[in-house]
Design a protein around this motif. Structure first.
Motif, PDB file in Angstrom:
ATOM      1  N   GLN A  55      31.667  66.972   6.756  1.00 31.83           N
ATOM      2  CA  GLN A  55      30.970  68.139   6.247  1.00 31.83           C
ATOM      3  C   GLN A  55      30.997  68.183   4.717  1.00 31.83           C
ATOM      4  N   ASP A  56      32.159  67.851   4.129  1.00 28.39           N
ATOM      5  CA  ASP A  56      32.264  67.816   2.662  1.00 28.39           C
ATOM      6  C   ASP A  56      31.289  66.798   2.077  1.00 28.39           C
ATOM      7  N   TYR A  57      31.150  65.669   2.763  1.00 25.22           N
ATOM      8  CA  TYR A  57      30.247  64.616   2.298  1.00 25.22           C
ATOM      9  C   TYR A  57      28.801  65.096   2.334  1.00 25.22           C
ATOM     10  N   LYS A  58      28.407  65.781   3.401  1.00 23.54           N
ATOM     11  CA  LYS A  58      27.048  66.302   3.512  1.00 23.54           C
ATOM     12  C   LYS A  58      26.768  67.359   2.435  1.00 23.54           C
ATOM     13  N   ASP A  59      27.760  68.252   2.229  1.00 26.07           N
ATOM     14  CA  ASP A  59      27.584  69.292   1.200  1.00 26.07           C
ATOM     15  C   ASP A  59      27.444  68.678  -0.195  1.00 26.07           C
ATOM     16  N   ALA A  60      28.218  67.622  -0.460  1.00 24.46           N
ATOM     17  CA  ALA A  60      28.167  66.964  -1.765  1.00 24.46           C
ATOM     18  C   ALA A  60      26.811  66.305  -1.994  1.00 24.46           C
ATOM     19  N   ILE A  61      26.250  65.710  -0.929  1.00 26.62           N
ATOM     20  CA  ILE A  61      24.919  65.093  -1.045  1.00 26.62           C
ATOM     21  C   ILE A  61      23.871  66.152  -1.385  1.00 26.62           C
ATOM     22  N   ALA A  62      23.951  67.300  -0.698  1.00 21.61           N
ATOM     23  CA  ALA A  62      23.000  68.383  -0.964  1.00 21.61           C
ATOM     24  C   ALA A  62      23.120  68.882  -2.402  1.00 21.61           C
ATOM     25  N   ALA A  63      24.365  69.031  -2.890  1.00 17.31           N
ATOM     26  CA  ALA A  63      24.593  69.496  -4.264  1.00 17.31           C
ATOM     27  C   ALA A  63      24.076  68.482  -5.274  1.00 17.31           C
ATOM     28  N   ARG A  64      24.298  67.181  -4.980  1.00 18.92           N
ATOM     29  CA  ARG A  64      23.813  66.135  -5.887  1.00 18.92           C
ATOM     30  C   ARG A  64      22.289  66.135  -5.967  1.00 18.92           C
ATOM     31  N   ASP A  65      21.649  66.244  -4.796  1.00 15.70           N
ATOM     32  CA  ASP A  65      20.190  66.219  -4.765  1.00 15.70           C
ATOM     33  C   ASP A  65      19.598  67.431  -5.492  1.00 15.70           C
ATOM     34  N   PHE A  66      20.248  68.580  -5.330  1.00 12.58           N
ATOM     35  CA  PHE A  66      19.773  69.782  -6.020  1.00 12.58           C
ATOM     36  C   PHE A  66      19.916  69.633  -7.534  1.00 12.58           C
ATOM     37  N   ALA A  67      21.047  69.064  -7.967  1.00  9.35           N
ATOM     38  CA  ALA A  67      21.267  68.852  -9.401  1.00  9.35           C
ATOM     39  C   ALA A  67      20.247  67.876  -9.962  1.00  9.35           C
ATOM     40  N   LYS A  68      19.902  66.841  -9.179  1.00 13.23           N
ATOM     41  CA  LYS A  68      18.909  65.863  -9.613  1.00 13.23           C
ATOM     42  C   LYS A  68      17.534  66.522  -9.771  1.00 13.23           C
ATOM     43  N   GLU A  69      17.156  67.364  -8.805  1.00 11.78           N
ATOM     44  CA  GLU A  69      15.871  68.054  -8.883  1.00 11.78           C
ATOM     45  C   GLU A  69      15.814  68.997 -10.087  1.00 11.78           C
ATOM     46  N   THR A  70      16.934  69.692 -10.333  1.00 11.91           N
ATOM     47  CA  THR A  70      16.980  70.612 -11.466  1.00 11.91           C
ATOM     48  C   THR A  70      16.817  69.860 -12.784  1.00 11.91           C
ATOM     49  N   PHE A  71      17.482  68.728 -12.888  1.00 13.03           N
ATOM     50  CA  PHE A  71      17.388  67.907 -14.096  1.00 13.03           C
ATOM     51  C   PHE A  71      15.968  67.382 -14.291  1.00 13.03           C
ATOM     52  N   GLU A  72      15.358  66.900 -13.215  1.00 14.57           N
ATOM     53  CA  GLU A  72      14.004  66.357 -13.317  1.00 14.57           C
ATOM     54  C   GLU A  72      12.991  67.445 -13.659  1.00 14.57           C
ATOM     55  N   ASP A  73      13.187  68.665 -13.122  1.00 16.45           N
ATOM     56  CA  ASP A  73      12.310  69.779 -13.477  1.00 16.45           C
ATOM     57  C   ASP A  73      12.422  70.093 -14.967  1.00 16.45           C
ATOM     58  N   ALA A  74      13.654  70.048 -15.478  1.00 19.03           N
ATOM     59  CA  ALA A  74      13.866  70.319 -16.909  1.00 19.03           C
ATOM     60  C   ALA A  74      13.210  69.241 -17.756  1.00 19.03           C
ATOM     61  N   GLN A  75      13.294  67.994 -17.276  1.00 16.64           N
ATOM     62  CA  GLN A  75      12.633  66.906 -17.995  1.00 16.64           C
ATOM     63  C   GLN A  75      11.132  67.134 -18.083  1.00 16.64           C
ATOM     64  N   ALA A  76      10.563  67.546 -16.948  1.00 17.14           N
ATOM     65  CA  ALA A  76       9.120  67.768 -16.924  1.00 17.14           C
ATOM     66  C   ALA A  76       8.716  68.919 -17.831  1.00 17.14           C
ATOM     67  N   THR A  77       9.546  69.982 -17.835  1.00 17.69           N
ATOM     68  CA  THR A  77       9.242  71.148 -18.660  1.00 17.69           C
ATOM     69  C   THR A  77       9.285  70.813 -20.137  1.00 17.69           C
ATOM     70  N   GLU A  78      10.257  70.054 -20.541  1.00 15.56           N
ATOM     71  CA  GLU A  78      10.418  69.696 -21.950  1.00 15.56           C
ATOM     72  C   GLU A  78       9.703  68.401 -22.304  1.00 15.56           C
ATOM     73  N   LYS A  79       8.933  67.866 -21.330  1.00 22.40           N
ATOM     74  CA  LYS A  79       8.150  66.644 -21.553  1.00 22.40           C
ATOM     75  C   LYS A  79       9.027  65.499 -22.040  1.00 22.40           C
ATOM     76  N   VAL A  80      10.153  65.333 -21.324  1.00 21.10           N
ATOM     77  CA  VAL A  80      11.073  64.252 -21.663  1.00 21.10           C
ATOM     78  C   VAL A  80      10.740  63.053 -20.794  1.00 21.10           C
ATOM     79  N   THR A  81      10.472  61.925 -21.373  1.00 23.54           N
ATOM     80  CA  THR A  81      10.185  60.708 -20.620  1.00 23.54           C
ATOM     81  C   THR A  81      11.463  59.965 -20.305  1.00 23.54           C
ATOM     82  N   ASN A  82      11.387  59.094 -19.296  1.00 22.42           N
ATOM     83  CA  ASN A  82      12.566  58.306 -18.924  1.00 22.42           C
ATOM     84  C   ASN A  82      12.952  57.322 -20.020  1.00 22.42           C
ATOM     85  N   LYS A  83      12.025  57.048 -20.926  1.00 23.92           N
ATOM     86  CA  LYS A  83      12.335  56.104 -21.995  1.00 23.92           C
ATOM     87  C   LYS A  83      13.162  56.750 -23.095  1.00 23.92           C
ATOM     88  N   LYS A  84      13.093  58.096 -23.180  1.00 21.29           N
ATOM     89  CA  LYS A  84      13.829  58.789 -24.244  1.00 21.29           C
ATOM     90  C   LYS A  84      15.290  58.910 -23.858  1.00 21.29           C
TER      91      LYS A  84
END
Length: 418
Positions: A55-84
């Motif tokens: 259960q801890d492993y499943k919860d950690a995966i969900a938290a990681r995926d949510f953090a990744k989505e939040t980061f990518e949304d912020a990148q899109a908002t600030e127009k940050v490219t993967n090259k920067k």
């Protein structure tokens, strides 16, 4: 969070997923290897542990995926490219070092060009002209710490930081607060309280300034040497300046009894101020006055001034702190030594503008001819009398000891030295 913090959060949660997966694999290997040899209770504990790990492993995966989505949304908002590349967030220590280096660089720039950099943090004179560079908070903190190493009177009075050059405050005099009425009759009518005595105090921030001369060799030296010199000079000058302003206000004390014997000091301590103030009161005198007081003895041969029981370097009269100021700053008047007693925090307030600024030149004021740099410092504050009933001023020349074997100070035979 900014985008860098979101990135770090995503990485941290990804590391936790890896750690929990390794834990789950280790438990599974242990589970398969030893399960048949366990009793029923141990088997049940193993199952529960495996269930929790999964259960801890499943919860950690969900938290990681949510953090990744939040980061990518912020990148899109600030127009940050993967090259920067992700910018490293500087630590507090690195930011302080940068601020200090920037101050020294700006001083050097003013010396060599005569101009203040456009991006430098500056103060402004009342006429709208530029007053110079503002000293960074870290350097200002070091200056304040260094000030406390000197005989500063600032810790004896009340200090209020203000952000505007003038204003007013309403105060109630502690010395005039009266107790509630005592009603012995249970059916008695409760009287009105006496109206509080309020006083309006207006402060106006004053500018205190001075110029010091430094060799151009010092200005060309390391940042640490320049900052060390700057802190030392400002600290000593600031203590002297603020002490003088405080002492000028202390000189406005109304009562000025003349002390001639041991009992006069006890009268000053016990019978001049409101008892509410006595417990928090202390003495202030100058060096020559302290010398006289330190030689006074009572009828049993005990000195008037005693060391504090926990710190012998601290001197007290009847349990009240004695602060000693140099005669140069607190002079004798007509041969009489000053002696103040009271709660100066209730009596005096220092309004601190907290804007120390610095300006320099290597051309004007004779600097060019001597290959030196003139550095101007400006401090801003005001000192006002809040409650003249919270302290009293006295004076003395010779003070008679108490003759051994008697409590009457009229029968005296020895005198303390001037």
């Amino acid at each position: 969070m900014d985008i860098n913090q979101l990135h770090d959060d995503w990485v941290a949660k990804g590391n936790r997923v890896t750690d929990l997966l390794e834990k789950k694999i280790a438990l599974n290997e242990k589970y398969n290897a030893t399960f048949e040899n366990l009793n029923d209770e141990e088997k049940e504990n193993f199952k529960n542990e495996m269930k929790k790990a999964s259960q801890d492993y499943k919860d950690a995966i969900a938290a990681r995926d949510f953090a990744k989505e939040t980061f990518e949304d912020a990148q899109a908002t600030e127009k940050v490219t993967n090259k920067k590349p992700i910018q490293k967030v500087k630590s507090k220590e690195e930011k302080i070092k940068d601020e200090n280096h920037k101050l020294v660089s700006n001083i050097r720039n003013m010396v060599t060009t005569g101009k203040i950099p456009k991006d430098a943090e500056t103060t402004t004179d009342p006429d709208g002209s530029n007053a110079g560079l503002t000293i960074p908070e870290d350097v200002q903190t070091k200056i304040n710490k260094f000030i406390r190493q000197f005989a500063s009177l600032e810790n004896l009075v009340s200090v209020e930081n203000v952000s505007i050059p003038s204003g007013s405050r309403i105060y109630e005099k502690l010395s005039e607060i009266k107790p509630l009425a005592n009603l012995d009759n249970e059916a008695g009518k409760i009287p009105d309280n006496d109206d509080p005595s309020l006083v309006k105090i207006i402060y106006n921030i004053h500018r205190y300034a001075g110029i010091s001369t430094a060799t151009n060799t010092l200005i060309a030296d390391s940042d640490e040497n320049i900052l060390s010199w700057l802190i030392d000079w400002v600290s000593r000058k600031d203590v002297i300046t603020r002490n003088k302003a405080i002492l000028d206000v202390m000189g406005k004390a109304p009562a000025k009894p003349t002390i001639t014997n041991f009992d006069d000091i006890k009268d000053l301590e016990n019978n001049t101020l409101d008892p509410l103030i006595i417990a928090t009161s202390s003495y202030v005198t100058n060096q020559s006055g302290f010398n006289v007081l330190s030689k006074m003895k009572d009828a049993d041969g005990r000195y008037l001034i005693q060391p504090n029981v926990t710190n012998p370097e601290i001197k007290e009269i009847g349990g009240h702190l004695v602060t000693v100021i140099s005669d140069r700053f607190l002079p004798n008047i007509n041969g009489s030594h000053p002696l103040y007693f009271g709660d100066l925090k209730q009596a005096i307030k220092l309004y601190n503008r907290q804007e120390m600024s610095v300006m320099s030149t290597n051309v004007g004021g004779g600097a060019f001819e001597t290959d030196t740099t003139k550095i101007r410092f400006i401090d801003r504050f005001d000192v006002e009398l809040i409650d003249d009933g919270a302290f009293a001023a006295a004076s003395f020349k010779d003070i008679n000891d108490v003759k051994p074997g008697t409590a009457n100070t009229d029968n005296t035979t020895t005198k303390a030295a001037k």
